[in-house]
Each structure stands twice: as structure tokens, then as C-alpha cells.
Design a protein around this motif. Sequence first.
Motif, short mmCIF file in Angstrom:
data_model
loop_
_atom_site.label_atom_id
_atom_site.label_comp_id
_atom_site.label_asym_id
_atom_site.label_seq_id
_atom_site.Cartn_x
_atom_site.Cartn_y
_atom_site.Cartn_z
N GLY A 41 0.77 -1.23 0.00
CA GLY A 41 0.00 0.00 0.00
C GLY A 41 0.81 1.29 0.00
N ILE A 42 2.12 1.20 0.01
CA ILE A 42 2.93 2.42 0.00
C ILE A 42 2.69 3.16 -1.32
N ASP A 43 2.63 4.48 -1.25
CA ASP A 43 2.39 5.25 -2.47
C ASP A 43 3.68 5.43 -3.26
N GLY A 44 3.60 6.08 -4.41
CA GLY A 44 4.75 6.19 -5.30
C GLY A 44 5.49 7.51 -5.25
N ILE A 45 5.16 8.38 -4.29
CA ILE A 45 5.88 9.65 -4.23
C ILE A 45 7.21 9.48 -3.53
N ALA A 46 8.06 10.48 -3.68
CA ALA A 46 9.38 10.46 -3.04
C ALA A 46 9.25 11.15 -1.69
N PRO A 97 13.00 23.79 -18.40
CA PRO A 97 11.89 24.66 -18.00
C PRO A 97 10.89 24.03 -17.02
N LEU A 98 10.83 22.72 -16.98
CA LEU A 98 9.91 22.06 -16.06
C LEU A 98 10.58 21.65 -14.74
N ILE A 99 11.87 21.98 -14.61
CA ILE A 99 12.60 21.66 -13.38
C ILE A 99 13.15 22.92 -12.71
N LYS A 100 13.68 23.86 -13.52
CA LYS A 100 14.33 25.03 -12.94
C LYS A 100 13.37 25.75 -11.98
N ASN A 101 13.93 26.25 -10.92
CA ASN A 101 13.20 26.94 -9.86
C ASN A 101 12.22 26.05 -9.09
N ARG A 102 12.24 24.75 -9.37
CA ARG A 102 11.35 23.82 -8.67
C ARG A 102 12.14 22.79 -7.86
N ALA A 103 13.44 22.64 -8.18
CA ALA A 103 14.25 21.64 -7.47
C ALA A 103 15.70 22.11 -7.41
N LYS A 104 16.36 21.79 -6.31
CA LYS A 104 17.79 22.01 -6.20
C LYS A 104 18.48 20.85 -6.88
N VAL A 105 19.61 21.14 -7.53
CA VAL A 105 20.35 20.11 -8.26
C VAL A 105 21.80 20.13 -7.81
N GLY A 106 22.32 18.96 -7.46
CA GLY A 106 23.72 18.85 -7.08
C GLY A 106 24.42 17.77 -7.87
N GLY A 107 25.70 18.01 -8.15
CA GLY A 107 26.54 17.02 -8.83
C GLY A 107 27.54 16.45 -7.84
N PHE A 108 27.61 15.14 -7.76
CA PHE A 108 28.42 14.44 -6.77
C PHE A 108 29.27 13.39 -7.47
N MET A 109 30.29 12.90 -6.78
CA MET A 109 31.09 11.77 -7.25
C MET A 109 31.11 10.73 -6.14
N TYR A 110 30.77 9.49 -6.51
CA TYR A 110 30.77 8.38 -5.55
C TYR A 110 32.03 7.56 -5.75
N ASP A 111 32.73 7.28 -4.67
CA ASP A 111 33.94 6.46 -4.72
C ASP A 111 33.56 5.01 -4.40
N VAL A 112 33.65 4.13 -5.40
CA VAL A 112 33.25 2.74 -5.22
C VAL A 112 34.18 1.97 -4.30
N LEU A 123 9.11 14.20 -14.53
CA LEU A 123 7.97 13.56 -13.87
C LEU A 123 8.14 13.56 -12.35
N ALA A 124 9.35 13.30 -11.90
CA ALA A 124 9.62 13.26 -10.47
C ALA A 124 9.37 14.62 -9.82
N VAL A 125 9.82 15.68 -10.49
CA VAL A 125 9.63 17.03 -9.94
C VAL A 125 8.17 17.46 -10.05
N GLN A 126 7.58 17.22 -11.18
CA GLN A 126 6.22 17.71 -11.42
C GLN A 126 5.13 16.91 -10.70
N LEU A 127 5.35 15.60 -10.53
CA LEU A 127 4.26 14.76 -10.01
C LEU A 127 4.58 13.98 -8.74
N LEU A 128 5.87 13.83 -8.40
CA LEU A 128 6.22 12.88 -7.34
C LEU A 128 6.95 13.51 -6.16
#
Length: 162
Positions: free
Chosen positions: A21-26, A138-153, A73-78
Amino acid sequence: MSFDDLLSANRSYAESFSRKGIDGIAHAGVAIVTCMDSRIDPLPMVGLGPGDAKILRSPGGWVAPWTMTGLVLAVQLLHVERIMLIPHTRCAMSGTDEALHQSIAERNGMDATWLSFGASPDQMSRLKQDVSAVLAHPLIKNRAKVGGFMYDVDTGLLEQIF
């Protein structure tokens, strides 16, 4: 080749399944774009669990057209408000498409030059381009913060680059 072992494991998994029953939003408002590499476990890597984030995977963790669609879709709906773009160290996609084409040809004798893999020998430039592209959408800017990362395996550490 059979899938019996995987189906058996799934039946065991389903016996103790607790997320009915868990929903699909983040629920943590997070989307993570990372590589398809099996060494990456994106949710625990940032202290999250099932239902907290949207996970999009692509070879090399680059923002391909289908990945951008998922982010919209994630920003606009989830309920996504933060987007993490996470390539990783020792990635097979940190070379060139030409090298990947050659490797495939050597292994199979087949030409794969008609495929674009999106490989980039300069992961930092690619990451910067991806962060810029997501921020400019245009459907993301000003609606979400965005960061770039590097993962060390090799260490499990995540470093914010942008």
C-alpha cells in the motif's frame, strides 16, 4: 538459462514484504540519477530507504533524454525537490564510445557503432553539463535544487562537486 533461482528468492522476499500500500511519491523529496553499476546502492548510500527517493539509472549516471524525462515527472508529479546526479569512480563509461565499440567488436565480432553509449573520458565536464542541463530545464528550474556528486566505489564516500 532459467530464472528459477530468482523467482525462488522473490517468493522468500515476498513472505516478509512489509510495504503493502505504500504510495509512489518520493517521501524525502529526493531523486537520484546514478550509474547502473551494481556496486552502487543508492538509497542506503545517503541514509534513505524504500519510498524516500526516485532512482534513475543510466550507464555512467549521465542525464540521457529518458533520464531527463524521469526527472521532469519526479519534480512535477512525485514531490521531488532535490536532485542528486552521481557518477562514480572506476566507471566503464569514463572512456570513449569508440573504445566501447571496439571492445564489443572484439568480443562478438559485431559492429555496434550505430549505438551511442554516452561515454565520456572527462567525468567532471559531463557532470557539470548534466547539472547545467537539469537546472535549465523549464519544467525543473526553480522547482528543485540540483547537485553534482562523485561516488567512490572503493570507499563508499560521496563528494559534492557542483
